[in-house]
Design a protein around this motif. Structure first.
Motif, mmCIF file in Angstrom:
data_model
loop_
_atom_site.group_PDB
_atom_site.id
_atom_site.type_symbol
_atom_site.label_atom_id
_atom_site.label_comp_id
_atom_site.label_asym_id
_atom_site.label_seq_id
_atom_site.Cartn_x
_atom_site.Cartn_y
_atom_site.Cartn_z
ATOM 1 N N ILE A 44 0.864 -1.177 0.154
ATOM 2 C CA ILE A 44 -0.191 -0.068 -0.151
ATOM 3 C C ILE A 44 0.856 1.318 0.138
ATOM 4 O O ILE A 44 1.923 1.095 0.707
ATOM 5 N N GLU A 45 0.426 2.233 -0.376
ATOM 6 C CA GLU A 45 1.088 3.451 -0.511
ATOM 7 C C GLU A 45 1.753 3.776 0.730
ATOM 8 O O GLU A 45 1.153 3.814 1.512
ATOM 9 N N LEU A 46 2.887 4.234 0.930
ATOM 10 C CA LEU A 46 3.614 4.510 2.218
ATOM 11 C C LEU A 46 3.021 6.131 2.802
ATOM 12 O O LEU A 46 2.628 6.970 1.811
ATOM 13 N N PRO A 47 2.958 6.013 4.121
ATOM 14 C CA PRO A 47 2.461 7.411 4.372
ATOM 15 C C PRO A 47 3.446 8.407 4.366
ATOM 16 O O PRO A 47 4.550 8.325 4.097
ATOM 17 N N ASN A 48 2.799 9.618 4.165
ATOM 18 C CA ASN A 48 3.663 10.914 3.990
ATOM 19 C C ASN A 48 3.812 11.701 5.397
ATOM 20 O O ASN A 48 2.815 11.376 6.179
ATOM 21 N N VAL A 49 4.422 12.737 5.297
ATOM 22 C CA VAL A 49 4.591 13.535 6.453
ATOM 23 C C VAL A 49 3.313 14.380 6.614
ATOM 24 O O VAL A 49 2.669 14.366 7.753
ATOM 25 N N LYS A 50 2.374 14.692 5.722
ATOM 26 C CA LYS A 50 1.170 15.474 5.828
ATOM 27 C C LYS A 50 0.189 14.549 6.251
ATOM 28 O O LYS A 50 -0.563 14.846 7.346
ATOM 29 N N TRP A 51 0.128 13.326 5.858
ATOM 30 C CA TRP A 51 -0.825 12.201 6.310
ATOM 31 C C TRP A 51 -0.466 12.047 7.781
ATOM 32 O O TRP A 51 -1.380 11.887 8.550
ATOM 33 N N LEU A 52 0.534 11.845 8.141
ATOM 34 C CA LEU A 52 0.878 11.530 9.586
ATOM 35 C C LEU A 52 0.415 12.708 10.529
ATOM 36 O O LEU A 52 -0.087 12.498 11.586
ATOM 37 N N GLN A 53 0.656 14.015 10.064
ATOM 38 C CA GLN A 53 0.229 14.980 10.960
ATOM 39 C C GLN A 53 -1.259 14.886 10.897
ATOM 40 O O GLN A 53 -1.825 15.167 12.116
ATOM 41 N N THR A 54 -1.769 14.727 9.891
ATOM 42 C CA THR A 54 -3.454 14.649 10.250
ATOM 43 C C THR A 54 -3.752 13.661 10.871
ATOM 44 O O THR A 54 -4.791 13.965 11.820
ATOM 45 N N GLU A 55 -3.390 12.365 10.820
ATOM 46 C CA GLU A 55 -3.603 11.124 11.475
ATOM 47 C C GLU A 55 -3.194 11.144 12.989
ATOM 48 O O GLU A 55 -4.209 10.929 13.580
ATOM 49 N N LEU A 56 -2.069 11.895 13.129
ATOM 50 C CA LEU A 56 -1.919 11.958 14.829
ATOM 51 C C LEU A 56 -2.383 13.130 15.406
ATOM 52 O O LEU A 56 -2.349 13.367 16.577
ATOM 53 N N GLN A 57 -2.890 14.145 14.372
ATOM 54 C CA GLN A 57 -3.336 15.269 14.899
ATOM 55 C C GLN A 57 -2.452 16.150 15.600
ATOM 56 O O GLN A 57 -2.613 16.820 16.828
ATOM 57 N N VAL A 58 -1.070 16.075 14.894
ATOM 58 C CA VAL A 58 -0.130 16.961 15.810
ATOM 59 C C VAL A 58 0.492 17.948 14.592
ATOM 60 O O VAL A 58 0.368 17.684 13.382
ATOM 61 N N SER A 59 1.338 18.895 15.028
ATOM 62 C CA SER A 59 2.028 19.930 14.087
ATOM 63 C C SER A 59 3.203 19.299 13.615
ATOM 64 O O SER A 59 3.540 18.113 13.743
ATOM 65 N N PHE A 60 3.615 19.961 12.277
ATOM 66 C CA PHE A 60 4.762 19.464 11.557
ATOM 67 C C PHE A 60 6.187 19.372 12.416
ATOM 68 O O PHE A 60 6.779 18.341 12.359
ATOM 69 N N THR A 61 6.140 20.462 13.410
ATOM 70 C CA THR A 61 7.208 20.182 14.490
ATOM 71 C C THR A 61 7.270 19.043 15.194
ATOM 72 O O THR A 61 8.320 18.456 15.443
ATOM 73 N N LYS A 62 6.096 18.647 15.564
ATOM 74 C CA LYS A 62 5.919 17.282 16.342
ATOM 75 C C LYS A 62 6.343 16.158 15.848
ATOM 76 O O LYS A 62 7.010 15.220 16.109
ATOM 77 N N ILE A 63 5.982 16.305 14.519
ATOM 78 C CA ILE A 63 6.007 15.149 13.541
ATOM 79 C C ILE A 63 7.650 14.894 13.285
ATOM 80 O O ILE A 63 7.949 13.879 13.422
#
Length: 110
Positions: A44-63
């Motif tokens: 399955i397509e690998l996750p990207n940083v933006k998806w992780l931000q949305t999924e974990l509901q955290v900022s780019f800095t936290k990711i």
């Protein structure tokens, strides 16, 4: 029935907390490693940083604070998307896959 489920949930939570503490891993790191491992395993397509931000509901800095140590340990690598060079996908390495597999195998089944 609810009592039994509560006891199991409590036991599982305590075990996971001890495991995370012993391994110096957080829930965000665990989620990223397992999500990436599942996606890679199932092609399955690998996750990207933006998806992780949305999924974990955290900022780019936290990711970034979660991903950088994982990358430093050799558990993940960041790959630039072929279609959009602004997008970075997260891939799990053999070392990361071995690590998360070991953790999961040690989780209680009941």
């Amino acid at each position: 029935m609810l009592d039994k489920k509560l006891v199991l949930a409590n036991k599982g939570s305590k075990y996971i907390h001890k495991l995370f503490k012993r391994e110096s891993i957080g829930m965000g790191e665990f989620l990223i490693l397992t999500e990436t491992a599942v996606r890679k395993n199932q092609n399955i397509e690998l996750p990207n940083v933006k998806w992780l931000q949305t999924e974990l509901q955290v900022s780019f800095t936290k990711i970034k604070a979660i991903l950088d140590p994982l990358e430093k340990k050799g558990f993940i690598i960041k790959i630039i998307d072929d279609n959009d060079h602004r997008v970075k996908k997260i891939d799990i390495t053999k070392v990361g896959f071995s690590y998360i597999s070991r953790l999961i195998e040690n989780l209680p089944s009941e």
